[in-house]
Design a protein around this motif. Structure first.
Motif, PDB file in Angstrom:
ATOM      1  N   GLN A   1       0.815  -1.209   0.000  1.00  0.00           N
ATOM      2  CA  GLN A   1       0.000   0.000   0.000  1.00  0.00           C
ATOM      3  C   GLN A   1       0.857   1.271   0.000  1.00  0.00           C
ATOM      4  O   GLN A   1       0.411   2.305  -0.476  1.00  0.00           O
ATOM      5  CB  GLN A   1      -0.946   0.019   1.194  1.00  0.00           C
ATOM      6  N   GLU A   2       2.058   1.190   0.524  1.00  0.00           N
ATOM      7  CA  GLU A   2       2.929   2.369   0.554  1.00  0.00           C
ATOM      8  C   GLU A   2       3.479   2.699  -0.824  1.00  0.00           C
ATOM      9  O   GLU A   2       3.719   3.861  -1.130  1.00  0.00           O
ATOM     10  CB  GLU A   2       4.093   2.142   1.528  1.00  0.00           C
ATOM     11  N   ASN A   3       3.690   1.716  -1.652  1.00  0.00           N
ATOM     12  CA  ASN A   3       4.236   1.925  -2.987  1.00  0.00           C
ATOM     13  C   ASN A   3       3.102   2.309  -3.936  1.00  0.00           C
ATOM     14  O   ASN A   3       2.216   1.511  -4.211  1.00  0.00           O
ATOM     15  CB  ASN A   3       4.934   0.644  -3.455  1.00  0.00           C
ATOM     16  N   TRP A   4       3.131   3.539  -4.452  1.00  0.00           N
ATOM     17  CA  TRP A   4       2.030   4.024  -5.283  1.00  0.00           C
ATOM     18  C   TRP A   4       1.875   3.225  -6.559  1.00  0.00           C
ATOM     19  O   TRP A   4       0.766   3.048  -7.060  1.00  0.00           O
ATOM     20  CB  TRP A   4       2.202   5.509  -5.609  1.00  0.00           C
ATOM     21  N   SER A   5       2.986   2.711  -7.115  1.00  0.00           N
ATOM     22  CA  SER A   5       2.879   1.991  -8.385  1.00  0.00           C
ATOM     23  C   SER A   5       2.191   0.635  -8.211  1.00  0.00           C
ATOM     24  O   SER A   5       1.619   0.107  -9.157  1.00  0.00           O
ATOM     25  CB  SER A   5       4.249   1.807  -9.026  1.00  0.00           C
ATOM     26  N   SER A   6       2.238   0.068  -7.015  1.00  0.00           N
ATOM     27  CA  SER A   6       1.551  -1.209  -6.804  1.00  0.00           C
ATOM     28  C   SER A   6       0.040  -1.026  -6.713  1.00  0.00           C
ATOM     29  O   SER A   6      -0.696  -2.002  -6.743  1.00  0.00           O
ATOM     30  CB  SER A   6       2.073  -1.911  -5.550  1.00  0.00           C
ATOM     31  N   MET A   7      -0.402   0.225  -6.614  1.00  0.00           N
ATOM     32  CA  MET A   7      -1.834   0.494  -6.546  1.00  0.00           C
ATOM     33  C   MET A   7      -2.404   0.958  -7.886  1.00  0.00           C
ATOM     34  O   MET A   7      -3.544   1.387  -7.961  1.00  0.00           O
ATOM     35  CB  MET A   7      -2.127   1.530  -5.451  1.00  0.00           C
ATOM     36  N   LEU A   8      -1.618   0.850  -8.961  1.00  0.00           N
ATOM     37  CA  LEU A   8      -2.147   1.097 -10.304  1.00  0.00           C
ATOM     38  C   LEU A   8      -3.039  -0.071 -10.708  1.00  0.00           C
ATOM     39  O   LEU A   8      -2.814  -1.213 -10.295  1.00  0.00           O
ATOM     40  CB  LEU A   8      -1.004   1.250 -11.307  1.00  0.00           C
ATOM     41  N   PHE A   9      -4.050   0.195 -11.523  1.00  0.00           N
ATOM     42  CA  PHE A   9      -5.024  -0.850 -11.844  1.00  0.00           C
ATOM     43  C   PHE A   9      -4.377  -2.069 -12.487  1.00  0.00           C
ATOM     44  O   PHE A   9      -4.801  -3.199 -12.243  1.00  0.00           O
ATOM     45  CB  PHE A   9      -6.162  -0.293 -12.712  1.00  0.00           C
ATOM     46  N   SER A  10      -3.355  -1.874 -13.319  1.00  0.00           N
ATOM     47  CA  SER A  10      -2.718  -3.023 -13.962  1.00  0.00           C
ATOM     48  C   SER A  10      -1.980  -3.888 -12.939  1.00  0.00           C
ATOM     49  O   SER A  10      -1.999  -5.117 -13.034  1.00  0.00           O
ATOM     50  CB  SER A  10      -1.770  -2.559 -15.059  1.00  0.00           C
ATOM     51  N   ASN A  11      -1.339  -3.265 -11.980  1.00  0.00           N
ATOM     52  CA  ASN A  11      -0.640  -4.020 -10.936  1.00  0.00           C
ATOM     53  C   ASN A  11      -1.621  -4.692  -9.985  1.00  0.00           C
ATOM     54  O   ASN A  11      -1.365  -5.790  -9.489  1.00  0.00           O
ATOM     55  CB  ASN A  11       0.314  -3.113 -10.164  1.00  0.00           C
ATOM     56  N   ILE A  12      -2.733  -4.038  -9.733  1.00  0.00           N
ATOM     57  CA  ILE A  12      -3.765  -4.644  -8.878  1.00  0.00           C
ATOM     58  C   ILE A  12      -4.322  -5.888  -9.547  1.00  0.00           C
ATOM     59  O   ILE A  12      -4.474  -6.931  -8.916  1.00  0.00           O
ATOM     60  CB  ILE A  12      -4.881  -3.619  -8.567  1.00  0.00           C
ATOM     61  N   ALA A  13      -4.623  -5.797 -10.850  1.00  0.00           N
ATOM     62  CA  ALA A  13      -5.168  -6.956 -11.572  1.00  0.00           C
ATOM     63  C   ALA A  13      -4.163  -8.103 -11.604  1.00  0.00           C
ATOM     64  O   ALA A  13      -4.528  -9.264 -11.395  1.00  0.00           O
ATOM     65  CB  ALA A  13      -5.562  -6.552 -12.989  1.00  0.00           C
ATOM     66  N   THR A  14      -2.895  -7.777 -11.842  1.00  0.00           N
ATOM     67  CA  THR A  14      -1.862  -8.813 -11.859  1.00  0.00           C
ATOM     68  C   THR A  14      -1.739  -9.481 -10.499  1.00  0.00           C
ATOM     69  O   THR A  14      -1.635 -10.708 -10.405  1.00  0.00           O
ATOM     70  CB  THR A  14      -0.510  -8.190 -12.271  1.00  0.00           C
TER      71      THR A  14
END
Length: 117
Positions: free
Chosen positions: A55-68
């Protein structure tokens, strides 16, 4: 000859479940990845080893990363189900429904490729 018949039956069962799962699985994936980030945060809290880092890393909360990440959880759920930190039957049912769906797609595709070889 019996192995070939068994392959056809198992492939058929996998294919039927995969076909029935594809539409709801796609909708659930879209809801989680494109919707409120609280949904993936909830799943991360239940299954991830270090959910705060995600949750701290903003890029892990992008929709593509969430779906992956969601598809990764669905693939790995039989191996990580012991990590579940909730007794919610609804959550467990959600995860098993999608785990069986994604594995049935993989199984159906694999058996169809094996049948052609």
């Amino acid at each position: 000859m019996h192995i070939e018949e068994l392959k056809v039956v198992v492939s058929g069962v996998f294919s039927i479940y995969a076909i029935l799962w594809v539409i709801p699985g796609t909708i659930m994936s879209a809801i989680v990845s494109l919707g409120d980030p609280k949904r993936i945060a909830f799943i991360d809290e239940r299954l991830s080893k270090d959910h705060k880092k995600l949750q701290e890393n903003w890029s892990s909360m992008l929709f593509s990363n969430i779906a992956t990440r969601l598809f990764g959880y669905w693939l790995a759920y039989p191996l990580i189900c012991h990590r579940v930190k909730t007794s919610s039957k609804k959550f467990k049912l959600f995860m098993w429904f999608n785990t069986l769906g994604i594995w049935s797609c993989i199984g159906a595709l694999t058996l169809s490729l094996i049948g052609k070889a």
